[in-house]
Write a protein that holds these residues in place. Structure first.
Motif, PDB file in Angstrom:
ATOM      1  N   SER A  96       0.907  -1.217  -0.077  1.00  0.00           N
ATOM      2  CA  SER A  96       0.190   0.048   0.015  1.00  0.00           C
ATOM      3  C   SER A  96       0.698   1.144  -0.053  1.00  0.00           C
ATOM      4  N   ARG A 130       0.669  -5.760  -5.092  1.00  0.00           N
ATOM      5  CA  ARG A 130      -0.488  -5.319  -4.497  1.00  0.00           C
ATOM      6  C   ARG A 130      -1.690  -5.024  -5.608  1.00  0.00           C
ATOM      7  N   ALA A 138      -5.225  -7.017  -5.984  1.00  0.00           N
ATOM      8  CA  ALA A 138      -6.539  -6.152  -5.988  1.00  0.00           C
ATOM      9  C   ALA A 138      -7.098  -6.358  -6.891  1.00  0.00           C
ATOM     10  N   ASN A 139      -6.408  -6.170  -8.243  1.00  0.00           N
ATOM     11  CA  ASN A 139      -7.131  -5.951  -9.583  1.00  0.00           C
ATOM     12  C   ASN A 139      -7.598  -7.166 -10.178  1.00  0.00           C
ATOM     13  N   VAL A 151     -10.741  -8.825  -7.199  1.00  0.00           N
ATOM     14  CA  VAL A 151     -11.788  -8.319  -7.988  1.00  0.00           C
ATOM     15  C   VAL A 151     -12.490  -9.449  -8.752  1.00  0.00           C
ATOM     16  N   ARG A 196     -16.483  -9.822  -7.425  1.00  0.00           N
ATOM     17  CA  ARG A 196     -17.299  -9.901  -8.465  1.00  0.00           C
ATOM     18  C   ARG A 196     -18.279 -11.144  -8.359  1.00  0.00           C
ATOM     19  N   ASN A 201     -17.291   4.651  -0.092  1.00  0.00           N
ATOM     20  CA  ASN A 201     -18.110   3.348  -0.365  1.00  0.00           C
ATOM     21  C   ASN A 201     -18.181   2.823  -1.647  1.00  0.00           C
ATOM     22  N   ASP A 213     -20.401   0.874  -2.853  1.00  0.00           N
ATOM     23  CA  ASP A 213     -21.809   0.740  -3.279  1.00  0.00           C
ATOM     24  C   ASP A 213     -22.406   2.246  -3.672  1.00  0.00           C
ATOM     25  N   THR A 214     -21.716   3.141  -2.966  1.00  0.00           N
ATOM     26  CA  THR A 214     -22.395   4.204  -3.547  1.00  0.00           C
ATOM     27  C   THR A 214     -21.798   4.944  -4.700  1.00  0.00           C
ATOM     28  N   ARG A 270     -20.905   2.533  -7.174  1.00  0.00           N
ATOM     29  CA  ARG A 270     -21.797   2.040  -8.047  1.00  0.00           C
ATOM     30  C   ARG A 270     -23.101   2.679  -8.317  1.00  0.00           C
ATOM     31  N   ALA A 285      -9.397   3.284  -0.620  1.00  0.00           N
ATOM     32  CA  ALA A 285      -8.626   2.124  -0.766  1.00  0.00           C
ATOM     33  C   ALA A 285      -9.440   0.721  -0.610  1.00  0.00           C
ATOM     34  N   GLN A 286     -10.489   1.003   0.309  1.00  0.00           N
ATOM     35  CA  GLN A 286     -11.237  -0.325   0.373  1.00  0.00           C
ATOM     36  C   GLN A 286     -12.287  -0.118  -0.686  1.00  0.00           C
ATOM     37  N   GLU A 299     -11.650   0.410  -4.210  1.00  0.00           N
ATOM     38  CA  GLU A 299     -10.966   0.522  -5.461  1.00  0.00           C
ATOM     39  C   GLU A 299     -11.180  -0.877  -6.032  1.00  0.00           C
ATOM     40  N   PRO A 300     -11.189  -2.199  -5.392  1.00  0.00           N
ATOM     41  CA  PRO A 300     -11.466  -3.226  -6.256  1.00  0.00           C
ATOM     42  C   PRO A 300     -12.531  -3.315  -6.777  1.00  0.00           C
ATOM     43  N   LEU A 301     -13.722  -2.738  -6.529  1.00  0.00           N
ATOM     44  CA  LEU A 301     -14.904  -2.694  -7.006  1.00  0.00           C
ATOM     45  C   LEU A 301     -15.192  -1.498  -8.124  1.00  0.00           C
ATOM     46  N   ARG A 306     -12.349  -0.165  -9.725  1.00  0.00           N
ATOM     47  CA  ARG A 306     -11.780  -0.299 -11.121  1.00  0.00           C
ATOM     48  C   ARG A 306     -11.953  -0.923 -12.200  1.00  0.00           C
ATOM     49  N   PRO A 307     -12.809  -1.958 -11.883  1.00  0.00           N
ATOM     50  CA  PRO A 307     -13.304  -2.583 -13.274  1.00  0.00           C
ATOM     51  C   PRO A 307     -14.087  -1.546 -14.169  1.00  0.00           C
ATOM     52  N   TYR A 308     -14.881  -0.625 -13.594  1.00  0.00           N
ATOM     53  CA  TYR A 308     -15.687   0.169 -14.226  1.00  0.00           C
ATOM     54  C   TYR A 308     -14.711   1.058 -15.095  1.00  0.00           C
ATOM     55  N   MET A 320      -2.395   6.710  -2.392  1.00  0.00           N
ATOM     56  CA  MET A 320      -1.361   6.255  -3.489  1.00  0.00           C
ATOM     57  C   MET A 320      -1.887   7.032  -4.631  1.00  0.00           C
ATOM     58  N   ARG A 378     -29.072  -1.689  -0.573  1.00  0.00           N
ATOM     59  CA  ARG A 378     -28.954  -1.865   0.793  1.00  0.00           C
ATOM     60  C   ARG A 378     -30.064  -2.151   1.633  1.00  0.00           C
ATOM     61  N   PRO A 383     -16.161  -4.710   2.271  1.00  0.00           N
ATOM     62  CA  PRO A 383     -15.348  -4.620   3.367  1.00  0.00           C
ATOM     63  C   PRO A 383     -15.840  -4.982   4.480  1.00  0.00           C
TER      64      PRO A 383
END
Lengths: 204, 678, 251
Positions: free
Chosen positions: A149, A164, A168-169, A173, A177, B572, B574-575, B577, B598-599, B601-603, B605-607, B623, C74, C190
């Motif tokens: 990080s 990382r 992560a990616n 992911v 998903r 968030n 979800d927000t 998305r 950072a929490q 990012e994984p969801l 980034r695909p977008y 970062m 939610r 998370p």
């Protein structure tokens, strides 16, 4: 299905189906969708007021009962002061922002710091459990993500950030998903049960 | 041929029968020797029996005195028995019942037994009795006062009314008086039992004055022969038979079956010497007991073979000891078992009238029950009482490990902030991530004073991260003179927006004027959808309460696509998305950029990696903001937090590894201990 | 007419219609479900045991439905939390100390009170007030409001079913310090990661949405679970087909 509260169930099912159809037939039922959503927003806003009153009532009872009533008294006092200040100074006024900047944010940031401590403690105790493969994967992944990080000044020559990024990616992911797809299916099933009247959070 | 009556049981057997059909007794022997034992048959007065001269009698018998032949043989009963059987003396002594006397059974009359007067000595039978018996009777008559020394001499004294033997008595009656020397007194009673009943309620009849030493039955016979006193209503003997008719028939049958009356030897039998030596005054010697004489050689015990020894039934050989429970003092007083002890009571308890027991109406509670009641009462009372909650202790309750972790993190943060050493270098501008570069490009492409919609959808708790990540982007847009239109789907979003702009104002020492705060957008995704469809309708008034849509440059904004850019700042996923899914379709070709935690990012980034991109630019936490600052040559909060950020990550890694190792070791030791204990 | 366009626009509607039909068919045909038709999930067994132990020991159960509200994605996890609240409250209705419900959103709090009132039929307003509480309006204020319930109400088991954020770590940490069981599930990723590391029993992904079937909430819950399985496999096939088709097209 429950036989009780048929009127509430009929209203819930009817309006739910209308809203759903309106999303898919905007040209035909678009106006109905907007109307129903506005009604829902008004109900939620009113529910917010009811919730606030409920919160105050609970703490007022605790103050009267004396069982740890000091904290409830502080809560009620804080609520009153904030309400008065914001109502008088408006939400973006100086004093309102002062309360937000010097009370709200520090308190919540401190709670977030406690969350960090709790997470470190939980990660350290993770190995105390009966370990299995998935727990080892979880633990090692967490360590790698942490290490990548930020640049570690004593670590040279190892592209931890690239590692990382890959975890992560790519890996995370993919798993995320899959979980989200399952959650989406569960949401759809729950919505279907509500529209069919099987799940009724309203008891009537 | 006449039928044969068994002398043993009295059963009538057909003529010619050799064995009794009832008791299997030898009828031939009975008819031959008249049932007498061999030694007694020689003394019999039967005709078949040879008469013995008086000199051949045993001494005892001769001592007793042989009756005269006439006395022995003669029998002058008052009535002849129908069967012609000789009547023994003792029987003849039994006084027949007078017409008015109820005590003497009738059958005695039929047997020819005459009531002998007590005063008058009776004449002994002359023909049927053996000679020796006659002599005995005669002597007794002479010596009435002499007590009998033994039962052989226990002949009823003359005063007792020794009845002369009656002629015609059945054989068994005649045989009853002909025993010479029975081995024991009990044997002498054989055959005489049917007529004797012991009356325990009655005192045993006192022996006659001249009958001391006589057995009871014999003494009783003497008393019975004498006329009973007028006051006495019960005879000394209670007939065994319940009805006289039965006995009468039995005796008549027995006497009828006898073909020839047993001839009584006229000559008296020779009495044994010892009998003649006996005197009424003489005490009977003690019965001979087996005395071990030292001189006599002992007979060796029988040597039983082992197999025979084993066969010995120990239990059956054990003497049967009559047991009488001494504690049982109950004596039956009614019924046929009257006078006996150890019997079940004849009368039931219920038959006895007695006062019923009284029961108390008061509840009887024992001490144990009272103790249980008290315990139950205490339990019930304790249920209603609130148990005090044990308060946590003082220092011992502190979460020590958590405190150590917090102190370590705080030390890392404060030391790096205070030292300001810039230990960790910022990322190189040449290695800017693509998503950050795209955002920079879009910001550079903003027209001056263009309206930019900024969504502040992060919580105040994460303001430390999000403020540092979003501040550089906002400051860069401020350089393009963008007009910020802030909005939030979180109730605290407007306050967060004001907080960030105030932070920027503190940094730049100037308040940025080009911004409009629309406030809170309720409804979540539905609200976003409605806002995206018609922003003015979704939020008609701004946070200030006025119609902010009329202020420039919002006057030209009628749809969401009229904004130059949409920047979503959220922690968030979800927000993020929701904004992407609900609003992106309405933006058209306008960019949707994001600053995320950072929490998330994984969801998110695909977008960014979809084609066409749904997210046109992305800054991820510190970062991304560090790369943005490095690329733009700006110094923001990220630089200030960079060393602390690195230090806290190092400390976190160290704590997690150290704590994990310790816990792993403890878990292994515990598992080893458990397996070792098993 | 552009049938393809119409079909594309109606794809979502067709998908929902297909889900409707599946649920109805499985409900009608699965009135008597075969035993052991659901895979074993120890978390629900422990939950049942915890409910029983709480009733016997006279301790409280705590059910929290999160702060996600009732609208949007939610909101459905919050509705699921209400369903679990109803099942647990009904199971523990004989307890001396009924379960307590907390919520971080007003509509959820009102619905929690309504659920509790429907089971206990209590006319005491004060009792209804304390049975289901709104403890906070923001995520961290909600977490701060739940902590006193865990510390002071002698909670032996905490059920977290709804939408949570990373602040759920505070709740699991408090429950661990009170040595109470935590059964938690969230639709937020998370939060799932935090719960996996800190909670005793965690429901990952759609396991939260299967709780109704495992708690015997009704035959339609099991029917919807079976429908999910069917649609899941269809999606897997579609994804695989799309990936293969794209790979073939790129060749």
């Amino acid at each position: 299905m429950k036989a009780k509260a048929p009127f509430s169930t009929a209203i819930a099912i009817g309006f739910g189906l209308l809203t759903l159809l309106a999303y898919f037939l905007p040209n035909l039922l678009g106006f109905l969708r907007d109307l129903l959503i506005e009604w829902a927003l008004g109900i939620v806003a009113f529910a917010l007021l009811i919730g606030v009153v409920n919160l105050l009532a609970v703490h007022w009872r605790k103050v009267r009962s004396g069982a740890k009533g000091v904290y409830s008294a502080v809560l009620i006092l804080s609520f009153a002061v904030t309400l008065i200040v914001v109502a008088w100074n408006k939400p973006t006024g100086q004093w309102s922002l002062w309360l937000f900047d010097y009370v709200q944010i520090p308190v919540e940031a401190s709670l977030m710091a406690v969350v960090a401590v709790a997470l470190i403690y939980a990660a350290a105790r993770l190995l105390r459990r009966r370990m299995n493969g998935m727990l080892w994967v979880f633990f090692i992944t967490a360590l790698l993500i942490l290490a990548g990080s930020a640049p570690l000044y004593f670590v040279q020559g190892v592209d931890l950030q690239g590692l990382r990024s890959f975890i992560a990616n790519a890996l995370a992911v993919a798993g995320a998903r899959g979980i989200l797809l399952g959650v989406a299916l569960g949401v759809v099933a729950t919505g279907v049960r509500i529209l069919l009247g099987a799940d009724r959070p309203y008891s009537g | 041929m006449a039928e044969i009556r068994c002398t043993n049981c009295g059963t009538v057997n057909p003529a010619g029968a050799k064995v009794c059909k009832s008791c299997r007794a030898d009828l031939v022997a009975q008819s031959g020797d008249s049932g007498l034992p061999d030694w007694l048959s020689g003394l019999s007065s039967d005709d078949t029996l040879p008469s013995q001269p008086a000199s051949d009698l045993p001494d005892w018998l001769s001592r007793l005195g042989s009756p005269s032949p006439s006395e022995l043989s003669g029998a002058t009963p008052s009535a002849e028995p129908p069967s012609g059987a000789p009547v023994p003396d003792w029987l003849s002594e039994i006084t027949p019942r007078d017409k008015g006397d109820a005590t003497v059974p009738d059958w005695t009359e039929e047997l020819g037994i005459t009531a002998a007067k007590a005063e008058e000595p009776t004449q002994p039978p002359a023909t049927d009795e053996p000679e020796w018996l006659r002599r005995v009777r005669a002597r007794q008559q002479a010596e009435q006062s002499q007590p009998a020394e033994d039962f052989f001499s226990a002949e009823p004294p003359p005063s007792a009314g020794a009845a002369a033997p009656e002629e015609g008595l059945p054989d068994w009656l005649s045989r009853m008086g002909q025993s010479e020397a029975p081995a024991s007194r009990q044997e002498a009673f054989t055959g005489a039992q049917p007529f004797a009943q012991f009356e325990p309620s009655e005192e045993p009849p006192a022996p006659a004055a001249g009958a001391e030493g006589l057995p009871d039955w014999l003494a009783g016979l003497g008393e019975a022969a004498s006329p009973p006193p007028a006051s006495s209503s019960t005879p000394a003997f209670t007939p065994a038979f319940t009805s006289d008719a039965d006995l009468e028939d039995f005796i008549l049958d027995a006497s009828a079956e006898s073909e020839t009356p047993p001839a009584v030897s006229a000559e008296p039998a020779e009495l044994p010497e010892w009998v003649s030596q006996l005197s009424p005054d003489q005490e009977l010697p003690e019965p001979a007991r087996p005395v071990e004489s030292a001189a006599e050689p002992e007979l060796p015990p029988a040597q039983l073979p082992s197999w025979l020894e084993a066969m010995r039934p120990v239990e059956s050989a054990a003497p049967i000891v009559s047991f009488r429970d001494e504690k049982d003092t109950y004596v039956e007083s009614a019924g046929p078992l009257a006078g006996l002890r150890g019997v079940l009571p004849a009368e039931a308890e219920v038959a006895r009238q007695r006062k019923p027991p009284t029961y108390s109406v008061k509840l009887q509670v024992s001490e144990a029950q009272q103790a249980h009641l008290a315990m139950l009462d205490a339990l019930l009372k304790s249920e209603g009482q609130a148990k005090p909650i044990a308060s946590a202790g003082g220092i011992a309750a502190l979460p020590l490990l958590r405190v150590v972790i917090a102190l370590a993190l705080a030390l890392a943060v404060f030391w790096t902030l205070w030292s300001d050493l810039d230990m960790v270098a910022m990322p190189s501008p040449d290695k800017t991530p693509a998503e950050v570069g795209d955002l920079i490009n879009w910001v550079n492409a903003l027209p001056p004073q263009s309206p930019v919609l900024v969504a502040f959808d992060y919580e105040p708790a994460l303001s430390g991260e999000m403020d540092a990540a979003a501040k550089v982007v906002i400051e860069d847009m401020m350089g393009r003179q963008a007009h910020f239109v802030t909005l939030s789907t979180s109730p605290l979003g407007p306050m967060v927006a004001e907080h960030l702009f105030g932070l920027i104002a503190e940094t730049q020492q100037v308040t940025y004027p080009h911004r409009t705060n629309l406030g809170y957008l309720p409804g979540g995704p539905s609200g976003l959808f409605g806002f995206a469809a018609n922003p003015r309708s979704a939020i008609p008034l701004g946070l200030s309460g006025g119609d902010d849509w009329q202020t420039p440059p919002l006057q030209a904004v009628h749809s969401i696509a009229d904004f130059a850019m949409l920047l979503v700042i959220t922690d968030n996923a979800d927000t993020a998305r929701q904004w992407i899914e609900q609003v992106r379709p309405w933006l058209g070709d306008k960019p949707l950029t994001m600053v995320v935690s950072a929490q998330a990012e994984p969801l998110v980034r695909p977008y960014y990696h979809t084609g066409p991109k749904q997210v046109n630019g992305l800054v991820v936490s510190l970062m991304g903001s560090s790369a943005y600052e490095a690329r733009r040559g700006l110094l923001g909060l990220t630089r200030a937090y960079w060393d602390s950020f690195s230090a806290t990550i190092l400390v976190t890694l160290f704590l997690v590894l150290l704590g994990g190792s310790i816990n792993l070791l403890l878990a292994w030791l515990a598992e080893r201990k458990q397996t070792g204990a098993v | 007419m552009n049938w393809l366009g119409i079909l594309w626009d109606s794809l979502g509607l067709l998908f929902l219609g297909f889900a409707f039909v599946l649920v109805i068919v499985f409900t009608l045909t699965g009135r008597k479900p075969a035993p052991r038709s659901l895979r074993d999930m120890p978390v629900f067994s422990r939950l049942r045991d915890a409910v029983g132990l709480a009733v016997e020991a006279g301790t409280r159960l705590h059910v929290s439905t999160g702060w996600g509200g009732v609208l949007g994605l939610r909101g459905l996890s919050g509705v699921l939390g209400l369903s679990m609240l109803e099942r647990i409250t009904r199971a523990a209705s004989a307890s001396d100390r009924p379960p307590v419900a907390t919520a971080g959103e007003s509509a959820l709090a009102i619905l929690s009170q309504d659920t509790w009132r429907g089971i206990h039929r209590s006319t005491n307003p004060e009792e209804n007030l304390l049975a289901a509480q709104l403890v906070g309006l923001t995520p961290f204020s909600y977490a701060a409001g739940v902590l006193p319930v865990i510390y002071d109400e002698q909670v032996s088991a905490t059920v977290l079913a709804g939408h949570f954020g990373s602040e759920v770590a505070l709740l699991t940490d408090a429950a661990e310090r009170q040595k109470s069981l935590v059964v938690a599930g969230s639709d937020n990723l998370p939060a799932q990661a935090v719960l996996y590391a800190s909670a005793g029993e965690t429901l990952i992904g759609e396991e939260l949405f299967a709780s109704g079937a495992y708690l015997n909430a009704g035959p339609m819950h099991q029917a919807s679970l079976r429908s999910q399985d069917v649609i899941r496999w269809l999606l897997i096939l579609v994804i695989l087909f799309g990936a293969i088709a794209r790979w073939v097209g790129s060749l």
